[in-house]
Design an enzyme around this catalytic site. Sequence first.
Site, mmCIF file in Angstrom:
data_model
loop_
_atom_site.group_PDB
_atom_site.id
_atom_site.type_symbol
_atom_site.label_atom_id
_atom_site.label_comp_id
_atom_site.label_asym_id
_atom_site.label_seq_id
_atom_site.Cartn_x
_atom_site.Cartn_y
_atom_site.Cartn_z
ATOM 1 N N ARG A 229 -2.615 2.414 -19.758
ATOM 2 C CA ARG A 229 -3.658 2.956 -20.624
ATOM 3 C C ARG A 229 -4.369 1.762 -21.248
ATOM 4 O O ARG A 229 -3.778 0.697 -21.445
ATOM 5 C CB ARG A 229 -3.058 3.849 -21.707
ATOM 6 C CG ARG A 229 -2.232 5.021 -21.177
ATOM 7 C CD ARG A 229 -1.589 5.797 -22.318
ATOM 8 N NE ARG A 229 -0.800 6.939 -21.856
ATOM 9 C CZ ARG A 229 0.504 6.905 -21.608
ATOM 10 N NH1 ARG A 229 1.172 5.764 -21.799
ATOM 11 N NH2 ARG A 229 1.141 7.984 -21.191
ATOM 12 N N LYS A 254 2.284 5.582 -25.865
ATOM 13 C CA LYS A 254 2.107 6.976 -26.256
ATOM 14 C C LYS A 254 3.463 7.654 -26.377
ATOM 15 O O LYS A 254 4.316 7.520 -25.501
ATOM 16 C CB LYS A 254 1.250 7.697 -25.209
ATOM 17 C CG LYS A 254 0.852 9.117 -25.602
ATOM 18 C CD LYS A 254 -0.086 9.703 -24.572
ATOM 19 C CE LYS A 254 -0.515 11.105 -24.966
ATOM 20 N NZ LYS A 254 -1.431 11.698 -23.952
ATOM 21 N N HIS A 318 -9.464 4.900 -17.493
ATOM 22 C CA HIS A 318 -8.293 5.698 -17.121
ATOM 23 C C HIS A 318 -8.294 6.021 -15.632
ATOM 24 O O HIS A 318 -7.241 6.334 -15.060
ATOM 25 C CB HIS A 318 -8.253 6.977 -17.953
ATOM 26 C CG HIS A 318 -6.867 7.395 -18.334
ATOM 27 N ND1 HIS A 318 -6.069 6.676 -19.208
ATOM 28 C CD2 HIS A 318 -6.110 8.460 -17.949
ATOM 29 C CE1 HIS A 318 -4.903 7.283 -19.352
ATOM 30 N NE2 HIS A 318 -4.898 8.355 -18.588
ATOM 31 N N ARG A 321 -5.936 3.822 -13.859
ATOM 32 C CA ARG A 321 -4.538 4.267 -13.985
ATOM 33 C C ARG A 321 -4.257 5.405 -13.001
ATOM 34 O O ARG A 321 -3.217 5.412 -12.330
ATOM 35 C CB ARG A 321 -4.293 4.711 -15.425
ATOM 36 C CG ARG A 321 -2.916 5.315 -15.707
ATOM 37 C CD ARG A 321 -2.810 5.563 -17.210
ATOM 38 N NE ARG A 321 -1.776 6.534 -17.567
ATOM 39 C CZ ARG A 321 -0.505 6.220 -17.818
ATOM 40 N NH1 ARG A 321 -0.102 4.977 -17.710
ATOM 41 N NH2 ARG A 321 0.357 7.162 -18.178
ATOM 42 N N HIS A 344 5.500 8.823 -18.442
ATOM 43 C CA HIS A 344 5.341 10.263 -18.657
ATOM 44 C C HIS A 344 6.652 10.879 -19.131
ATOM 45 O O HIS A 344 7.726 10.572 -18.579
ATOM 46 C CB HIS A 344 4.920 10.958 -17.366
ATOM 47 C CG HIS A 344 3.494 10.704 -16.978
ATOM 48 N ND1 HIS A 344 3.003 10.913 -15.712
ATOM 49 C CD2 HIS A 344 2.437 10.251 -17.708
ATOM 50 C CE1 HIS A 344 1.725 10.609 -15.665
ATOM 51 N NE2 HIS A 344 1.357 10.203 -16.863
ATOM 52 N N TYR A 353 -0.484 14.055 -9.272
ATOM 53 C CA TYR A 353 -0.969 13.088 -8.285
ATOM 54 C C TYR A 353 -0.624 13.498 -6.856
ATOM 55 O O TYR A 353 -1.211 12.977 -5.909
ATOM 56 C CB TYR A 353 -0.414 11.692 -8.600
ATOM 57 C CG TYR A 353 -0.900 11.189 -9.931
ATOM 58 C CD1 TYR A 353 -2.243 10.858 -10.121
ATOM 59 C CD2 TYR A 353 -0.038 11.099 -11.020
ATOM 60 C CE1 TYR A 353 -2.703 10.430 -11.357
ATOM 61 C CE2 TYR A 353 -0.500 10.668 -12.256
ATOM 62 C CZ TYR A 353 -1.820 10.344 -12.421
ATOM 63 O OH TYR A 353 -2.274 9.928 -13.639
#
Length: 373
Positions: A229, A254, A318, A321, A344, A353
């Site tokens: 990020r 995050k 982003h 990423r 994640h 994805y």
Amino acid sequence: MKTVTLFPVEREGDRFIGIPARNDLEYRQLIAGYCGLQWSHDHRCYLMPYSRFHLNAIFQHFRAAEWYVNYSELRFSSTTRESPSTPSPETVHETVVIELEDYMHWMKQLRYSKNTINTYTGLLRVFFAYFHEKDPKEITNDDVEDFNKGYILEKGYSRVFQSQIISALKLFYMRFHSRELDIHHLERPRKAQRLPEVLSKAEVASLLMAVKNSKHRFMLSLIYSCGLRIGEALNIRLNDMDLDRRFVHIRHAKGAKDRFIPLGDRILDKMRQYMATYKPKDYLIEGRDGGAYSQSSARQVLIKAVSNTQITKHVTLHTLRHSYATHLLENGTDVRYIQELLGHNDPKTTMIYTHVSTNSLQKIRNPFDDLAI
């Protein structure tokens, strides 16, 4: 005390509050922390609909950062729609001002990120300014539904905006007035099932080659090669890197999670060349005057780079990423490892994805190819 001057903007018979652009880091952070602003290319400023609760909200937002707001120029011509007299920002309920200050300190103690604190408090100012005559204790679930219909849906704001309002309200009423508002019955909007935009490897290469400045090229290369990020990339300090072990330590990402990212051969070489040339002192990527490089400047670097390529996709930082994760999957990397690399919490987030990877899709035989025509 710094000053921001608001001014009137008229567009197609509608009235807006104009907020100027300014090359000031603190100012840009305040703008970024206030949700609902729209950038106008024609007027070269930020816009928000002209109303008392909007003026109240932006006034409180800047005043909390000890900025003076000059709104004396907010006068419109007689040709625009008739409106109430110039609103006074002082009409926001005084209880809200006090409790939002407490709310900010409370979130800081719980180690919420600066972006989350700015976003939530900005959203709450907009919400409570909409009900400027009500004490927070008087707000009900019906009021939240009215705000959703009369403000969010009426103005065409996104599902993300709506969901963030709910998150901010739940946290606020968990801290205050938990008996006055039934936070457990505040429902979020259904999530849109959108697939991320992804660049091919050739497009990533052309994008990076379009960047002439070696520092800027290294920054974009780092984001792509590690799937970072933008905030994670710009917060890397020199002591976060272990070049001998070929890892970079991503701290306080995050969800307040740390993780280690392996460095590939080529990015490791680029990193050593970059450090030998620019000799950063604290942050890996530093601004002209030291300190962390700004996110807005990084976005401008990307915009300029894309404009120098033939890429027609909508590309953001982003997107790099997303492209990294998709290319890993296409190279045969297990989804569980990709989840760890991206940081994640939920594997379902990483599984998106699999929908944009071309490997499996290209193996499907199209029935049209079987037609003898």
